[in-house]
Design an enzyme around this catalytic site. Sequence first.
Site, PDB file in Angstrom:
ATOM      1  CG  ASP A  35      50.878-108.047 -32.066  1.00 38.75           C
ATOM      2  OD1 ASP A  35      50.985-108.466 -30.902  1.00 38.75           O
ATOM      3  OD2 ASP A  35      50.034-107.201 -32.406  1.00 38.75           O
TER       4      ASP A  35
ATOM      5  CD  GLU B  83      45.161-110.196 -26.425  1.00 41.01           C
ATOM      6  OE1 GLU B  83      44.095-109.779 -26.922  1.00 41.01           O
ATOM      7  OE2 GLU B  83      46.063-109.426 -26.019  1.00 41.01           O
TER       8      GLU B  83
END
EC number: 3.2.1.99
Length: 321
Positions: free
Chosen positions: A34, A200
């Site tokens: 991420d 997402e």
Amino acid sequence: MITPSSLVLALLQAAAAYGYANPGSCSGACNIHDPALIRRDDGTYFRFSTGNLISFATSSSIEGPWTPRGSVLPADGSRIPNSGSKDPWAPDVHKVGNLYHVYYSVSAFGTQDSSIGLASSRTMEPGTWTDNGAIGVTSRNGKQYNAIDANLLVDGHNKYMTFGSFWQDIFQVTLTPDAKRATSAAVNVAFDPAGTHAVEGPYLFKYNNLYYLFYSWGSCCHYDTQRPAPGQEYKIKVCRSNSPRGNFVDANGVPCTQGGGTVVLESHDNVYGPGGQGVYDDPTHGPVLYYHYVDTNIGYADGQKLFGWNTLDFSSGWPRV
């Protein structure tokens, strides 16, 4: 008859037929999950990532070598009271006024027990971060959304936060001028009604007065023990709009709230499951799509995920690597 929309679709299909470019080079600390990227005014790149209380590294170039610098949050974790993990996820970094903001998610994997928090610093150097705690975007069981994967768009005087993961997917709120608190109810801006609603990690990027909503679709994690069916692994999709507030559609005109989404990057060659992405307008390379992925020549474990990046070409009106 060739229409503008059919021409754009043909260009995208032709580009896909030639395959995807390999990720740009990375040296130094390249194992991350991420990523969030920004370049400080002095030219130093800062890259934030999940794990180790939001770890960060610096470099003189997006290519590295990346040097670990420490953690954003203190050893006892976030100020947000939460029954989930004390090690926050999915950072997002932007400069707001004279402060650098890092938004983070506090949650437990696969649950809606989630909150979005904020840490801030004037320099981003180790030891300079202040944890501001929750910004007023939270979720519990029964909510339409999961309050993780926050992303800020600063658009003139306006501040928009887009966020969400599964359930009813991607939502958006407006923020105060200092971007420290939510000021509106959450509005749904993307939803895939099929399957597990595997959408997402949104990232809203403005380019040539259009707003591009990038997001991750599919299964993100545990590839070493729970490999998804082919095509169900992470990939990066996009929709666009004339407004930051919604009515996002894909290259075929399908609304993003009705399962629309044009693929920007997916598994190819030894690159598997690219996602967790952001977009940065780099002074050297122009718009850059950055993300994590696994190299199938190395391994599929979450801890083996690598930092990847590619330049983006918007010449057709739709981004492609």
